[in-house]
Scaffold this motif. Sequence first.
Motif, PDB file in Angstrom:
ATOM      1  N   THR A 224      -7.346  42.366  25.602  1.00 45.44           N
ATOM      2  CA  THR A 224      -6.896  42.542  26.980  1.00 45.44           C
ATOM      3  C   THR A 224      -7.948  41.982  27.933  1.00 45.44           C
ATOM      4  OG1 THR A 224      -7.907  44.709  27.070  1.00 45.44           O
ATOM      5  CG2 THR A 224      -5.588  44.627  26.476  1.00 45.44           C
ATOM      6  N   GLU A 225      -7.509  41.793  29.160  1.00 44.39           N
ATOM      7  CA  GLU A 225      -8.382  41.208  30.162  1.00 44.39           C
ATOM      8  C   GLU A 225      -9.666  42.024  30.319  1.00 44.39           C
ATOM      9  OE1 GLU A 225      -6.450  40.973  33.894  1.00 44.39           O
ATOM     10  OE2 GLU A 225      -8.004  39.717  34.803  1.00 44.39           O
ATOM     11  N   SER A 226      -9.522  43.372  30.392  1.00 46.37           N
ATOM     12  CA  SER A 226     -10.740  44.139  30.647  1.00 46.37           C
ATOM     13  C   SER A 226     -11.673  44.123  29.435  1.00 46.37           C
ATOM     14  CB  SER A 226     -10.418  45.560  31.086  1.00 46.37           C
ATOM     15  OG  SER A 226      -9.553  46.161  30.184  1.00 46.37           O
ATOM     16  N   SER A 227     -11.124  44.053  28.217  1.00 50.97           N
ATOM     17  CA  SER A 227     -12.017  43.919  27.063  1.00 50.97           C
ATOM     18  C   SER A 227     -12.719  42.572  27.105  1.00 50.97           C
ATOM     19  CB  SER A 227     -11.245  44.011  25.754  1.00 50.97           C
ATOM     20  OG  SER A 227     -10.283  45.000  25.819  1.00 50.97           O
ATOM     21  N   ALA A 228     -11.975  41.540  27.508  1.00 50.13           N
ATOM     22  CA  ALA A 228     -12.585  40.216  27.609  1.00 50.13           C
ATOM     23  C   ALA A 228     -13.747  40.247  28.587  1.00 50.13           C
ATOM     24  CB  ALA A 228     -11.539  39.194  28.054  1.00 50.13           C
ATOM     25  N   LEU A 229     -13.508  40.923  29.723  1.00 54.35           N
ATOM     26  CA  LEU A 229     -14.574  41.007  30.724  1.00 54.35           C
ATOM     27  C   LEU A 229     -15.762  41.771  30.167  1.00 54.35           C
ATOM     28  CD1 LEU A 229     -12.487  41.632  33.946  1.00 54.35           C
ATOM     29  CD2 LEU A 229     -13.786  39.586  33.337  1.00 54.35           C
ATOM     30  N   LYS A 230     -15.453  42.822  29.397  1.00 49.07           N
ATOM     31  CA  LYS A 230     -16.525  43.658  28.860  1.00 49.07           C
ATOM     32  C   LYS A 230     -17.379  42.856  27.863  1.00 49.07           C
ATOM     33  CE  LYS A 230     -16.301  47.483  25.746  1.00 49.07           C
ATOM     34  NZ  LYS A 230     -15.403  48.570  25.325  1.00 49.07           N
ATOM     35  N   ILE A 231     -16.707  42.078  27.009  1.00 50.11           N
ATOM     36  CA  ILE A 231     -17.446  41.421  25.938  1.00 50.11           C
ATOM     37  C   ILE A 231     -17.997  40.061  26.352  1.00 50.11           C
ATOM     38  CG2 ILE A 231     -17.177  40.395  23.655  1.00 50.11           C
ATOM     39  CD1 ILE A 231     -15.495  42.623  22.882  1.00 50.11           C
ATOM     40  N   PHE A 232     -17.141  39.295  27.040  1.00 49.72           N
ATOM     41  CA  PHE A 232     -17.563  37.928  27.371  1.00 49.72           C
ATOM     42  C   PHE A 232     -18.007  37.795  28.820  1.00 49.72           C
ATOM     43  CE2 PHE A 232     -14.450  37.415  23.929  1.00 49.72           C
ATOM     44  CZ  PHE A 232     -15.234  36.743  23.007  1.00 49.72           C
ATOM     45  N   GLY A 233     -17.752  38.832  29.622  1.00 51.83           N
ATOM     46  CA  GLY A 233     -18.108  38.744  31.035  1.00 51.83           C
ATOM     47  C   GLY A 233     -17.145  37.869  31.801  1.00 51.83           C
ATOM     48  N   SER A 235     -12.724  36.310  31.676  1.00 52.38           N
ATOM     49  CA  SER A 235     -11.485  36.293  30.915  1.00 52.38           C
ATOM     50  C   SER A 235     -10.989  34.862  30.751  1.00 52.38           C
ATOM     51  CB  SER A 235     -10.432  37.154  31.613  1.00 52.38           C
ATOM     52  OG  SER A 235     -10.186  36.660  32.896  1.00 52.38           O
ATOM     53  N   LYS A 236     -11.857  33.922  31.047  1.00 55.81           N
ATOM     54  CA  LYS A 236     -11.442  32.516  30.960  1.00 55.81           C
ATOM     55  C   LYS A 236     -12.193  31.796  29.839  1.00 55.81           C
ATOM     56  CE  LYS A 236      -9.362  31.892  35.272  1.00 55.81           C
ATOM     57  NZ  LYS A 236      -9.898  33.040  36.039  1.00 55.81           N
ATOM     58  N   ASN A 237     -11.525  30.805  29.274  1.00 52.22           N
ATOM     59  CA  ASN A 237     -12.154  29.948  28.273  1.00 52.22           C
ATOM     60  C   ASN A 237     -12.760  30.707  27.105  1.00 52.22           C
ATOM     61  OD1 ASN A 237     -11.568  27.684  29.827  1.00 52.22           O
ATOM     62  ND2 ASN A 237     -13.403  28.058  31.078  1.00 52.22           N
ATOM     63  N   ILE A 238     -12.038  31.683  26.599  1.00 56.15           N
ATOM     64  CA  ILE A 238     -12.587  32.381  25.444  1.00 56.15           C
ATOM     65  C   ILE A 238     -11.713  32.197  24.218  1.00 56.15           C
ATOM     66  CG2 ILE A 238     -13.966  34.111  26.631  1.00 56.15           C
ATOM     67  CD1 ILE A 238     -11.664  35.896  26.641  1.00 56.15           C
ATOM     68  N   LEU A 239     -10.665  31.428  24.340  1.00 56.02           N
ATOM     69  CA  LEU A 239      -9.842  31.149  23.171  1.00 56.02           C
ATOM     70  C   LEU A 239     -10.709  30.467  22.125  1.00 56.02           C
ATOM     71  CD1 LEU A 239      -6.324  29.934  24.287  1.00 56.02           C
ATOM     72  CD2 LEU A 239      -7.163  32.198  23.732  1.00 56.02           C
ATOM     73  N   GLY A 240     -10.515  30.872  20.880  1.00 59.22           N
ATOM     74  CA  GLY A 240     -11.259  30.218  19.813  1.00 59.22           C
ATOM     75  C   GLY A 240     -12.618  30.816  19.562  1.00 59.22           C
ATOM     76  N   LYS A 241     -13.057  31.740  20.409  1.00 58.91           N
ATOM     77  CA  LYS A 241     -14.350  32.366  20.140  1.00 58.91           C
ATOM     78  C   LYS A 241     -14.203  33.381  19.016  1.00 58.91           C
ATOM     79  CE  LYS A 241     -16.570  31.370  24.370  1.00 58.91           C
ATOM     80  NZ  LYS A 241     -17.415  31.738  25.473  1.00 58.91           N
ATOM     81  N   THR A 242     -15.269  33.616  18.319  1.00 61.99           N
ATOM     82  CA  THR A 242     -15.207  34.481  17.149  1.00 61.99           C
ATOM     83  C   THR A 242     -15.883  35.814  17.435  1.00 61.99           C
ATOM     84  OG1 THR A 242     -15.299  32.547  15.761  1.00 61.99           O
ATOM     85  CG2 THR A 242     -15.793  34.650  14.718  1.00 61.99           C
ATOM     86  N   LEU A 243     -15.219  36.895  17.025  1.00 54.32           N
ATOM     87  CA  LEU A 243     -15.805  38.225  17.156  1.00 54.32           C
ATOM     88  C   LEU A 243     -15.999  38.780  15.747  1.00 54.32           C
ATOM     89  CD1 LEU A 243     -13.670  39.702  20.049  1.00 54.32           C
ATOM     90  CD2 LEU A 243     -16.082  39.105  20.137  1.00 54.32           C
ATOM     91  N   THR A 244     -17.121  39.471  15.558  1.00 54.03           N
ATOM     92  CA  THR A 244     -17.365  40.070  14.250  1.00 54.03           C
ATOM     93  C   THR A 244     -16.827  41.492  14.259  1.00 54.03           C
ATOM     94  OG1 THR A 244     -19.342  38.745  14.108  1.00 54.03           O
ATOM     95  CG2 THR A 244     -19.134  40.556  12.541  1.00 54.03           C
ATOM     96  N   ILE A 245     -16.055  41.814  13.228  1.00 54.51           N
ATOM     97  CA  ILE A 245     -15.438  43.142  13.144  1.00 54.51           C
ATOM     98  C   ILE A 245     -16.098  43.893  12.005  1.00 54.51           C
ATOM     99  CG2 ILE A 245     -13.263  44.397  12.831  1.00 54.51           C
ATOM    100  CD1 ILE A 245     -13.340  42.549  15.313  1.00 54.51           C
ATOM    101  N   ASP A 246     -16.526  45.115  12.304  1.00 52.84           N
ATOM    102  CA  ASP A 246     -17.139  45.983  11.295  1.00 52.84           C
ATOM    103  C   ASP A 246     -18.263  45.278  10.525  1.00 52.84           C
ATOM    104  OD1 ASP A 246     -15.530  48.009  12.070  1.00 52.84           O
ATOM    105  OD2 ASP A 246     -14.089  47.805  10.432  1.00 52.84           O
ATOM    106  N   ASN A 247     -18.963  44.421  11.191  1.00 50.39           N
ATOM    107  CA  ASN A 247     -20.122  43.721  10.617  1.00 50.39           C
ATOM    108  C   ASN A 247     -19.788  42.840   9.420  1.00 50.39           C
ATOM    109  OD1 ASN A 247     -22.107  44.478  12.380  1.00 50.39           O
ATOM    110  ND2 ASN A 247     -22.449  46.438  11.352  1.00 50.39           N
TER     111      ASN A 247
END
Lengths: 876, 105
Positions: A224-233, A235-247
């Motif tokens: 969601t937009e607010s998670s995007a803001l929280k993680i990436f600061g 909500s734009k141009n984050i398609l294709g970025k990788t997030l690590t889940i549960d290490n």
Amino acid sequence: MKKNQPPKWIIRLIEWYCHPDYAKEIVGDLQELFFKWKSEKGPFRATLLYAFNALLFARRYNNRFLQNSARSNRVMMIRNYFFVSVRVLMKNKVTSAINILGLSLGLLGFTYIAIFIAREQSFDQHHQDHEDVYRLVLGPLDQNVGTYAITGAAMAPSVHREYPGIRSFARFRRFPSLVSIGDQMFYENEFYFTDSSVFDVFTHKFLEGNAKEALKEPNSLVITESSALKIFGSSKNILGKTLTIDNQLNYVVTGVIDDVENNSHFKYDYLASIASIPTHHNEPLRTYQMTSWYAHYFYTFFRLEKNVDPVQLDQQIRDAAKYHSDPDDYELYGTNMGLFLQPLAEIHLDPLRGEIKPQGNKDTLSILGVIAIVILALGTFNYTNLTTAQSIKRSKEVGLRKTLGAAKAQLIHQFIIESVLITLVSLGIAISIVQLTLPYFNTHFNSQLAIWTIETLPILAFVFVCSLAAGLVGGMYPAFIISSYKPTAIFRGIQKSRKGISFRKLIVLAQFAISMILISSTIIIYQQVAFMKNTELGIDTEQIMVIPTNGNSSIISKFELLKDRLEQLPEVSNATIAELTPGDSFGGIIARFEGMDKNRSFPTTGVSFDYMKTFGLKLLAGRDFDVTITSDSIERAIINETLANQLGWSPDEAIGKKYDFGGDNVTPGRVIGVMEDYHFNSLKSPIFPIVLTIRPAFFDKISIRLAGGNVVDGVEKVKEIWKSQYPNWPFEYYFADDHFYKEYEAEQKFGGLIFSFSLMALVIGSFGLLGIVLIDTRHRLKEICIRKTLGAGISSILKVLSAEYLKIIAAGIVISIPLSALFARNWLQEFAYQMKSYTWIILSAPFIVVLVALVTVIVLSINASKVNPVEILRDE
Amino acid sequence: MKRTTLGEFEELMLLLVAYLGDEAYGVSVYKELVKETGRALNISAVHVALNRLDEKGLVSSKYGGISAERGGRRKKYYSLTTAGKTILSETFELRKRLYQRISFS
């Protein structure tokens, strides 16, 4: 030549609103200009100009309704009513203030409840075609009603395949996960696995990415937009970025959606594709949870085709388990696994077992609705009452108006206009107060109410209409009373019309009875909550920290090490790991105890050693799990007393009885202990049978019992050890008792609401009483003075003045007690454990109201009895 | 008696009514006004002003002939009353007196 004429309807319009003296001239002039414009600018623009200018002519001087001539008498009278009303208000400042305050309070409560109810009813309706969206729920076939919100992952695809009419489905598996990028990490509780068709079921705006494709591939993630803001600061141009889940897992962001609306029955921040599950690290998730019809971990939503009859489909799928699941399993659970469709919009107010988060409550809404009407009625009655009481004061005005030719209808109009005016002023005040207090209300009750939004406009309109209606109703009675006075009687001085007194008494009586009922209800609700909180649970939840592992095997596998290190600390007495902590809901597991000829499902929870020690559970017979006895990990069970009784055993008899986990005859074990009963869940539900068994596959939550004394230090020490052992995992914890008490949140909120409204009712009622006593003592001043001159003391005058009200209050008590008792009985019914005796509350609560009333009456009566008879009786 | 004062727009109106003489009615005053001042005005403004002057007793009105282009509706002709004439000349005198005192060097 018709085309050459200006539009007829405009001419008619002008002739309608214009005074005939002016209309001719205006229409004539405009028509002349019309031809000029037509030749200069063409017919279209000429018509426009004509219409525009016609509008500009709508002015006061030529308006025939506002004209200052004989015909507008009515308008003048309305103006006059208005001015007289304002003057009367100003003249009687105290009673006006009481009136307006009382009504404002009434409207305040009413408005709050109205927006609250509207909000509660608005849940999940923002999705496109939400009326076609249904949740698949489970219920016993013989009861014919869905009772359980959680379904199996295998159900949706096979139902979708076999039954026509389902356009798309979306399954949701909540799986709190650790989301990290770089050195940032967040435990995300609202992390779900879901189907790629989810965006056909729930409408979302894609800020980035594509609704159709986003969740097709494994390891894709929509945030969601607010998670995007929280993680990436951003909500734009984050398609294709990788997030690590549960290490250990890498998910690619394939879409960013707008946040889930607040009035949704559940909220998701992360949506991972269901196609990622086969490679997930959690074994139960990737195996039986995905395939078994009888493992229930998913929420399932269907969007039906437009032309489908949901009732019919609901009937058709009812017994789908029979045809789509293992026949043996169907034999075992089938009758409890009927499939039902529940409309999406009904979920919030008609919640089932196993909801993701606490939902609303229909009964609460109806109670609040009744209170809203009652409170508004109280405020309105106040007005009626005070105005009627004051009518004698205004009888001269009425007499004069009548003598000068006022018709009864006109007088009625006047008084109704007056009351509507007061109502509108009060409404203004009420709305302003709502506006000012809403932020506090929202924080306190953890709600997201708003007042000036498009959604609330109809509510505000409704409130407006209701207050107008209240004004009309409130003004009606005094209007009829006052306008019925006979001028001759008034001027002759025969005005002691005691008519209306009984009605007024009745209103005061109603107000007190209602205040009393509300107050005793408040006390009952609070007492019940306090009772539930103070009851010994039999399980110790104090000073226990809980650290969720969310099924991460990299944490769980090193738990024994953590436990050893923690238990060396003087601040920690025990640590254990288990599936559930107090307040969580139990799942059923198939098992067979000795003497049963068939398998049955028993509420079972997987625990590890020292579970009983950590939670302070007491043994009645047998022994606790022992880490030194290896066989204790193989299908050994500790059961509670209720279960032993159900199976027909005394605690001692139960020891050594056969226990077969899964009922599969593989490595069957024994019952090794019987525990004293304890409340694992709130006191709303009765104690149920419980099986504890050691089951590492279920391990999820680490519970640490801190040794008395300094909790803060203890937490600090635990944190140090955690950080050194699990540097990659955040240290997040909660206390077991906080978690447990969350079960009472709804009751506490409800109690708070009722408390606010009973205060309101009490204040309104006191205002009403204040006004009535004020007016009454004024009317009786002469009587008081005569009594004084004849030698009556203050106390005897007090007796005379308050006797009438004491009777009313007494009657209020008599009425309120049975009604309070009725409420108490009904409300307490939903609790399995009720406080012992509430008679004393019902009997004593009214006296709070009595106290307030007595103070009001006595203070005013003393004031009245202090007057100097000379001043009052001088002109007799 | 309270002195009636004239607004700028009202003064213009009076002047135009006086100038147009027998032909002073809504549209003619409006056309003349637009022509002379070049202001963007609405006919309704003219009507309001004429009405106010009528109320103040500075102009009087009577209905006149019917014309075809008005769809058979009569014109309302305005003419200056004595009070109107007086106030107009008083205003003019005042302006003239003040103007003559100015020395434009």
